[in-house]
Design a protein around this motif. Structure first.
Motif, PDB file in Angstrom:
ATOM      1  N   ALA A  61      51.715  30.894  -1.757  1.00  0.00           N
ATOM      2  CA  ALA A  61      51.279  32.249  -2.098  1.00  0.00           C
ATOM      3  C   ALA A  61      50.091  32.663  -1.252  1.00  0.00           C
ATOM      4  N   TYR A  62      50.015  33.974  -0.971  1.00  0.00           N
ATOM      5  CA  TYR A  62      48.887  34.562  -0.256  1.00  0.00           C
ATOM      6  C   TYR A  62      48.100  35.544  -1.131  1.00  0.00           C
ATOM      7  N   ASP A  63      48.790  36.130  -2.112  1.00  0.00           N
ATOM      8  CA  ASP A  63      48.139  37.144  -2.947  1.00  0.00           C
ATOM      9  C   ASP A  63      48.516  36.933  -4.411  1.00  0.00           C
ATOM     10  N   VAL A  64      47.612  37.365  -5.271  1.00  0.00           N
ATOM     11  CA  VAL A  64      47.821  37.256  -6.713  1.00  0.00           C
ATOM     12  C   VAL A  64      47.326  38.535  -7.375  1.00  0.00           C
ATOM     13  N   THR A  65      47.988  38.936  -8.459  1.00  0.00           N
ATOM     14  CA  THR A  65      47.553  40.115  -9.219  1.00  0.00           C
ATOM     15  C   THR A  65      47.294  39.732 -10.669  1.00  0.00           C
ATOM     16  N   LEU A  66      46.325  40.379 -11.258  1.00  0.00           N
ATOM     17  CA  LEU A  66      46.073  40.256 -12.691  1.00  0.00           C
ATOM     18  C   LEU A  66      47.013  41.219 -13.404  1.00  0.00           C
ATOM     19  N   ASP A  67      47.842  40.704 -14.325  1.00  0.00           N
ATOM     20  CA  ASP A  67      48.928  41.501 -14.905  1.00  0.00           C
ATOM     21  C   ASP A  67      48.698  41.929 -16.352  1.00  0.00           C
ATOM     22  N   LYS A  68      48.053  41.080 -17.140  1.00  0.00           N
ATOM     23  CA  LYS A  68      48.058  41.337 -18.582  1.00  0.00           C
ATOM     24  C   LYS A  68      46.904  40.603 -19.250  1.00  0.00           C
ATOM     25  N   LYS A  69      46.268  41.267 -20.240  1.00  0.00           N
ATOM     26  CA  LYS A  69      45.182  40.648 -20.986  1.00  0.00           C
ATOM     27  C   LYS A  69      45.298  41.009 -22.466  1.00  0.00           C
ATOM     28  N   SER A  70      45.057  40.022 -23.313  1.00  0.00           N
ATOM     29  CA  SER A  70      44.974  40.250 -24.757  1.00  0.00           C
ATOM     30  C   SER A  70      44.247  39.055 -25.361  1.00  0.00           C
ATOM     31  N   GLY A  71      44.406  38.817 -26.623  1.00  0.00           N
ATOM     32  CA  GLY A  71      43.744  37.681 -27.251  1.00  0.00           C
ATOM     33  C   GLY A  71      44.415  37.268 -28.534  1.00  0.00           C
ATOM     34  N   GLU A  72      44.124  36.050 -28.946  1.00  0.00           N
ATOM     35  CA  GLU A  72      44.641  35.506 -30.200  1.00  0.00           C
ATOM     36  C   GLU A  72      43.527  34.728 -30.896  1.00  0.00           C
ATOM     37  N   ALA A  73      43.690  34.545 -32.208  1.00  0.00           N
ATOM     38  CA  ALA A  73      42.752  33.721 -32.962  1.00  0.00           C
ATOM     39  C   ALA A  73      43.505  33.008 -34.073  1.00  0.00           C
ATOM     40  N   LYS A  74      43.022  31.820 -34.387  1.00  0.00           N
ATOM     41  CA  LYS A  74      43.495  31.077 -35.552  1.00  0.00           C
ATOM     42  C   LYS A  74      42.268  30.655 -36.345  1.00  0.00           C
ATOM     43  N   ILE A  75      42.349  30.820 -37.659  1.00  0.00           N
ATOM     44  CA  ILE A  75      41.204  30.497 -38.491  1.00  0.00           C
ATOM     45  C   ILE A  75      41.714  29.890 -39.796  1.00  0.00           C
ATOM     46  N   SER A  76      41.070  28.803 -40.207  1.00  0.00           N
ATOM     47  CA  SER A  76      41.486  28.060 -41.398  1.00  0.00           C
ATOM     48  C   SER A  76      40.270  27.737 -42.247  1.00  0.00           C
ATOM     49  N   GLY A  77      40.500  27.622 -43.559  1.00  0.00           N
ATOM     50  CA  GLY A  77      39.391  27.264 -44.423  1.00  0.00           C
ATOM     51  C   GLY A  77      39.789  27.229 -45.874  1.00  0.00           C
ATOM     52  N   ASP A  78      38.774  27.131 -46.728  1.00  0.00           N
ATOM     53  CA  ASP A  78      38.968  27.146 -48.174  1.00  0.00           C
ATOM     54  C   ASP A  78      38.911  28.583 -48.674  1.00  0.00           C
ATOM     55  N   VAL A  79      39.791  28.899 -49.597  1.00  0.00           N
ATOM     56  CA  VAL A  79      39.875  30.261 -50.129  1.00  0.00           C
ATOM     57  C   VAL A  79      38.769  30.491 -51.145  1.00  0.00           C
ATOM     58  N   ASN A  80      37.978  31.527 -50.927  1.00  0.00           N
ATOM     59  CA  ASN A  80      37.067  31.969 -51.977  1.00  0.00           C
ATOM     60  C   ASN A  80      37.451  33.378 -52.402  1.00  0.00           C
ATOM     61  N   PHE A  81      37.140  33.710 -53.633  1.00  0.00           N
ATOM     62  CA  PHE A  81      37.559  34.986 -54.217  1.00  0.00           C
ATOM     63  C   PHE A  81      36.926  36.177 -53.507  1.00  0.00           C
ATOM     64  N   GLU A  82      35.761  35.978 -52.900  1.00  0.00           N
ATOM     65  CA  GLU A  82      35.017  37.093 -52.323  1.00  0.00           C
ATOM     66  C   GLU A  82      35.478  37.465 -50.913  1.00  0.00           C
ATOM     67  N   GLN A  83      35.994  36.521 -50.125  1.00  0.00           N
ATOM     68  CA  GLN A  83      36.266  36.811 -48.714  1.00  0.00           C
ATOM     69  C   GLN A  83      37.733  36.725 -48.301  1.00  0.00           C
ATOM     70  N   ILE A  84      38.615  36.217 -49.148  1.00  0.00           N
ATOM     71  CA  ILE A  84      40.029  36.152 -48.759  1.00  0.00           C
ATOM     72  C   ILE A  84      40.599  37.558 -48.574  1.00  0.00           C
ATOM     73  N   GLY A  85      39.948  38.556 -49.140  1.00  0.00           N
ATOM     74  CA  GLY A  85      40.384  39.932 -48.966  1.00  0.00           C
ATOM     75  C   GLY A  85      40.378  40.399 -47.517  1.00  0.00           C
ATOM     76  N   TYR A  86      39.480  39.852 -46.685  1.00  0.00           N
ATOM     77  CA  TYR A  86      39.495  40.203 -45.261  1.00  0.00           C
ATOM     78  C   TYR A  86      40.859  39.914 -44.644  1.00  0.00           C
ATOM     79  N   PHE A  87      41.414  38.766 -44.979  1.00  0.00           N
ATOM     80  CA  PHE A  87      42.660  38.333 -44.351  1.00  0.00           C
ATOM     81  C   PHE A  87      43.883  38.960 -45.021  1.00  0.00           C
ATOM     82  N   LEU A  88      43.826  39.174 -46.330  1.00  0.00           N
ATOM     83  CA  LEU A  88      44.908  39.912 -46.995  1.00  0.00           C
ATOM     84  C   LEU A  88      44.961  41.349 -46.479  1.00  0.00           C
TER      85      LEU A  88
END
Length: 333
Positions: A61-88
């Motif tokens: 190869a001689y040339d390269v192009t940037l084609d696409k950008k985005s993102g992902e996240a994974k998050i795990s933990g213990d469920v508490n009554f006050e903050q599980i609403g963020y994910f629901l």
């Protein structure tokens, strides 16, 4: 004798923060510190490609192009009554709380209207550096419980981009939370023509897992490296299962097994976690067994029956899934 030195665990010094966005592509300063998070990751999705060409050479190869950008996240933990609403909110659509001294947030599997999810800036970092998923929207949420353990969650999120950001300043206070636990749990299983929540499960229950896959995807278009919006696809049956691991005994679980063998078992299941009158989580699920289970897994010397249900619309429930969250939080910060 030399005393071993403690490991320098940089991850222990990291924290997670979250804030609500009004636009998919515009990050915000976080407004809440997330607690009870045991693991997670934020991943930039950056795609480039080489220019394929006939150039009179064997060079790759001689040339390269940037084609696409985005993102992902994974998050795990213990469920508490006050903050599980963020994910629901992020997976099933943002709920409007009702109440004056305690607040109820109701969620349901969408039917004829696309849910409007909470869009977040999700941040992870420490004094060494801070990065965040901008336009974070929940796609998958799994709730899991085992005997004598706290209820846990795993959430997968899609997003517009990953950027270097900053923790909130001044530092956010630790919220006061209450955790959901297996010891707070009551379970019900009723036949299809019965009334949801009438028949308690008296067979010993070992574990459960509820998977919610909302079928979201990123929408891209001309004029932008990053996605421009979220696509809401149909909820997939196989990705929205309820799994129950029960002791096989002669009364309830044998009757359910016999019904499965006659096929399929159609059932209504209600799961309730109650800390007190001000802190509850209720899951109502209607489904059927797509196949028969193995006979019989060994659960530490006890014969086990695994019930796996796929979602099925129930006319009385007017859905296949409803979740109700009660806490003392008027507004998620």
């Amino acid at each position: 004798m030399t005393t071993p030195k403690p490991k320098n665990n940089e991850l222990a010094l990291m924290e997670w923060q979250i804030g609500k966005q009004s636009a998919f592509d515009k990050d915000v300063t976080p407004t809440a510190r997330l607690v009870g998070i045991s693991d997670g990751s934020i991943t930039p999705k950056v795609e480039s490609s080489i220019v394929e060409e006939q150039r009179g050479t064997l060079v790759p190869a001689y040339d390269v192009t940037l084609d696409k950008k985005s993102g992902e996240a994974k998050i795990s933990g213990d469920v508490n009554f006050e903050q599980i609403g963020y994910f629901l909110d992020s997976v099933l659509g943002e709920a409007t709380p009702s109440g004056t001294t305690k607040y109820t947030r109701d969620y349901a599997g969408p039917i004829g209207t696309k849910p409007v999810p909470r869009i977040c800036t999700l941040i992870r970092g420490s004094s060494e550096g801070v990065y965040g998923l901008v336009g974070a929207v929940g796609n998958e949420l799994t709730l899991k419980g085992e005997t004598n353990k706290r209820l846990t969650f795993d959430c997968s999120m899609l997003g517009h981009s990953v950027a270097e950001l900053a923790l909130a300043s001044p530092a956010l206070a630790d919220p006061v939370v209450n955790y959901a636990h297996a010891n707070q749990m009551t379970m019900f299983l009723d036949n299809w023509s019965g009334t949801m929540g009438t028949t308690p499960i008296t067979a010993n229950a070992f574990s459960f897992e509820l998977g919610i896959n909302s079928g979201k995807a990123l929408k891209s278009g001309l004029g932008s490296l990053n996605p421009i919006d979220i696509i809401q696809n149909k909820f997939d049956a196989g990705g929205n299962q309820l799994k129950l691991a029960l002791e096989f005994e002669a009364t309830q679980s044998k009757a359910w097994l016999d019904a499965i063998i006659g096929g399929p078992l159609k059932a209504q299941v209600k799961l309730v976690w109650t800390l007190d009158a001000d802190h509850t989580i209720t899951v109502e699920y209607a489904g059927f067994t797509p196949e028969a289970p193995e006979l019989f897994p060994d659960a530490d010397g006890v014969a086990q029956l695994d019930l796996v249900l796929n979602p099925l619309y129930h006319t009385t429930l007017a859905n296949w899934l409803k979740i109700s969250l009660v806490n003392k939080v008027a507004t998620l910060p």
